[in-house]
Design an enzyme around this catalytic site. Structure first.
Site, PDB file in Angstrom:
ATOM      1  N   CYS A 419      52.138  19.157  64.391  1.00  0.00           N
ATOM      2  CA  CYS A 419      52.758  18.132  63.542  1.00  0.00           C
ATOM      3  C   CYS A 419      54.253  17.956  63.831  1.00  0.00           C
ATOM      4  O   CYS A 419      54.755  16.832  63.882  1.00  0.00           O
ATOM      5  CB  CYS A 419      52.524  18.433  62.065  1.00  0.00           C
ATOM      6  SG  CYS A 419      52.912  20.119  61.550  1.00  0.00           S
ATOM      7  N   ASP A 543      53.026  10.421  58.199  1.00  0.00           N
ATOM      8  CA  ASP A 543      52.335  11.712  58.245  1.00  0.00           C
ATOM      9  C   ASP A 543      51.727  11.957  59.622  1.00  0.00           C
ATOM     10  O   ASP A 543      50.794  11.256  60.027  1.00  0.00           O
ATOM     11  CB  ASP A 543      51.235  11.738  57.177  1.00  0.00           C
ATOM     12  CG  ASP A 543      50.721  13.141  56.903  1.00  0.00           C
ATOM     13  OD1 ASP A 543      50.811  13.982  57.811  1.00  0.00           O
ATOM     14  OD2 ASP A 543      50.230  13.384  55.786  1.00  0.00           O
ATOM     15  N   HIS A 545      49.789  14.274  60.537  1.00  0.00           N
ATOM     16  CA  HIS A 545      48.534  15.018  60.484  1.00  0.00           C
ATOM     17  C   HIS A 545      47.304  14.112  60.587  1.00  0.00           C
ATOM     18  O   HIS A 545      46.166  14.611  60.591  1.00  0.00           O
ATOM     19  CB  HIS A 545      48.465  15.832  59.183  1.00  0.00           C
ATOM     20  CG  HIS A 545      49.624  16.758  59.009  1.00  0.00           C
ATOM     21  ND1 HIS A 545      50.746  16.413  58.278  1.00  0.00           N
ATOM     22  CD2 HIS A 545      49.860  17.996  59.497  1.00  0.00           C
ATOM     23  CE1 HIS A 545      51.616  17.414  58.319  1.00  0.00           C
ATOM     24  NE2 HIS A 545      51.104  18.382  59.048  1.00  0.00           N
TER      25      HIS A 545
END
Length: 586
Positions: A419, A543, A545
């Site tokens: 990440c 994000d 992820h």
């Protein structure tokens, strides 16, 4: 009867930010459906006999023409002086005259029968501009062979423009069987009905991308690609010629050497989606001629330099298209190949000043150029619906373009550990898009290699799945880009609220994405919303992820890019934030 008047919100915002008085500028726009739409402006010094506004037109997409004058003055009174300038407007019989006073009030007037008549206007919002208009991009190769003299170049380029304007060429729309023909043909359009409009054709070619079907729309240019087909011998467009960079001094004639090079014509036109395909032919002719004039000017400028008069050292012209966030329309620049950006600072500064743009950051370097073939999502946050804000709420967002990097992209499995790498790649893409660097976005291994090279990690770190944090991101940005970063340490998620004003300041001054990591997962912050009365803060989060395909509807609807309240952060975990800094440059 004068046309209806619409002014792009981009123009309104730029007019409100220009801090000058008793200055005159030019307005640029296009006509559609009995409406004049103003899409651009430039600041001009009309005492200069060079007519720089005419030169600027060559850098604008075809169909955009000089449509009027804007006057920054202390009052909203009418004057007769602009009439001389307005005589050069041929896009409409009723040139436009805008007056802006010190309070930034705007009054619009059309020149009707030699008299100024005030007229109301509508502000066209950005989302409507992108939905209603499309860009047509013509990208083709034309061979150039002539004597290496200024006269030789002028003559051959003039002949090419005449041939194209004479109707001896046709145009093919990529991905379709549609061809457009000129005046020497009675066909006009083949492959579809002559009544088909551009929007219908685009939607039929890309049914999944149809603007009517999109749930989440990013304010970005819709591009329809076109090729030029010229009546020529087969070898005119041979692969050998196309692949040749520049072939110089191969044939010595008296009195000059011969230039032989492939000219890449890369040009744009801006048209309303309701425009009929039958009307597109003349638009493409004009776009091609504009491109040829720009290419000619670059060649002539080089030939006029000392030591290049015989063609030796002549560089192939390269075309770059730019879509600055402040403008809302493309600007095209043609520059000699491999000339360093640093050596063209003077030209860029002039363009910045002419367009009323900041001279504190790059806008027209090679790295700023628009990339037409990116497969990843660019600026997904622009698809988020903007709600009306309260007076006490302050919003600061990432400035400029970036790529959304996340897990599993490019067939690389970093699920569960990559990440921070992905957040760093997003930051890298931002610095590339903003023109601060030409360094490629590094892979995970290249990031690891950088950390090993500077002694931050052991050799065993290479090829591992070990996490990195904001400190490692800072090291890589400094080593690979020369970018300094500020690190903010927060002991808990609750403590992050104390740094909200600093995050707002960062986005307003630097505009770069922020990487946040620490004891928990890494994210990218691309905006902050702050209520200075209640101290409430929301964060615009990108994000990394996400593991799915790059589909804007999924990314937005599932919250992988979206606003998060302060309780998004773990109240007991510590956080480190990496705030990449920028330096004034142009």
């Amino acid at each position: 009867m004068s046309p209806r008047l619409k002014i792009s919100k981009y123009v309104i915002e730029r007019l409100s930010k220009i801090d000058t008085n008793e200055t005159t500028g030019c307005l640029y726009g296009l006509m559609y459906d009995s409406t004049l739409l103003v899409v651009g402006l430039s600041l001009e010094f009309f005492e200069d006999e060079k007519n720089t506004y005419r030169q600027l037109l060559l850098h604008l997409p075809a169909e955009i023409e000089l449509c009027g004058v804007v006057k920054f003055t202390g009052s909203l009174s009418i004057e007769s002086k602009p009439k001389e300038i307005l005589q050069n407007v041929d896009i409409t019989d009723n040139p436009l005259f805008l007056i802006i006073n010190n309070e930034k009030d705007i009054k619009a007037h059309f020149l009707v029968h030699d008299k100024f008549e005030e007229t109301p206007f509508e502000i066209l919002q950005p989302e409507d501009l992108w939905k209603q208009f499309t860009y047509v991009r013509l990208n083709t190769i034309l061979p150039l062979t002539c004597e290496a003299t200024m006269t030789g170049v002028k003559n051959i380029m003039q002949n090419k423009r005449k041939k194209i304007a004479s109707g001896q060429v046709s145009f093919h729309i990529d991905g379709s069987s549609v061809y457009l023909f000129g005046v020497d043909s009675d066909v006009g359009v083949t492959g579809t009905s002559v009544e088909t409009d551009i929007g219908e054709l685009i939607d039929s070619l890309n049914p999944e991308q149809s603007s009517k079907k999109k749930k989440n729309v990013i304010n970005k240019a819709e591009i329809m690609s076109v090729n030029l087909v010229m009546k020529a011998t087969k070898d005119m467009f041979s692969d050998k010629l196309v692949k040749t960079a520049v072939k110089m001094m191969t044939t010595q004639r008296k009195p000059a050497f011969c230039i032989s090079m492939p000219l890449r014509v890369d040009t744009l036109a801006l048209v309303h989606r309701n425009t009929k395909l039958s009307e597109l032919y003349n638009v493409l002719v004009e776009a091609t001629c504009r491109s040829l004039k720009l290419l000619e000017s670059v060649l002539l400028e080089q030939l006029g330099q000392e030591g290049i008069g015989d063609g030796a050292g002549l560089r192939l012209p390269e075309t770059f298209h730019y879509l600055p966030q402040e403008l809302g329309h493309f600007i095209t620049r043609v520059v000699p190949k491999d000339i360093p950006d640093e050596s063209m600072e003077k030209e860029r500064r002039i363009l910045h000043e002419q367009l009323g743009l900041s001279v504190q950051r790059p806008i027209f370097r090679r790295g700023n150029a628009y990339n037409f073939i990116i497969s990843k999502l660019v600026n997904p946050h622009e698809a988020i619906t903007v709600h009306s804000l309260k007076p006490d709420v302050r919003v600061a967002l990432v400035r400029g373009r970036y790529i959304y990097y996340h897990y599993m992209q490019d067939n690389f499995n970093d699920d569960g550990w990559g990440c921070a790498y992905r957040s760093m790649q997003t930051i890298f893409s931002w610095f590339r898009f903003q023109g601060y660097t030409s360094v490629e976005v590094p892979t995970h291994r290249e990031i690891q290699q950088c950390l090993v090279n500077i002694g931050d990690k052991p050799t065993s770190f290479l090829g591992s799945k070990q996490w990195i944090g904001s400190t490692e991101v800072m090291f890589c940005l400094e080593t690979l880009l020369g970018v300094q970063s500020r690190i903010i340490f927060a002991n808990t998620g609750s403590e992050l609220l104390n740094y909200t004003p600093e995050l707002v300041h960062h986005f307003e001054k630097h505009g770069s994405p922020i990487m946040i990591g620490g004891g928990v997962l890494a994210h990218t912050i691309i905006g902050v919303e702050y209520n200075n009365i209640t101290n409430e803060t929301r964060y615009l989060i990108l994000d990394p992820h996400y593991t799915g395909v790059d589909d804007i509807n999924t990314v937005i609807s599932k919250g992988w890019c979206g606003w998060k309240n302060s309780d998004f952060w773990n109240k007991t975990a510590h956080y480190n934030l990496c705030l990449p800094q920028t330096k004034p440059s142009i």
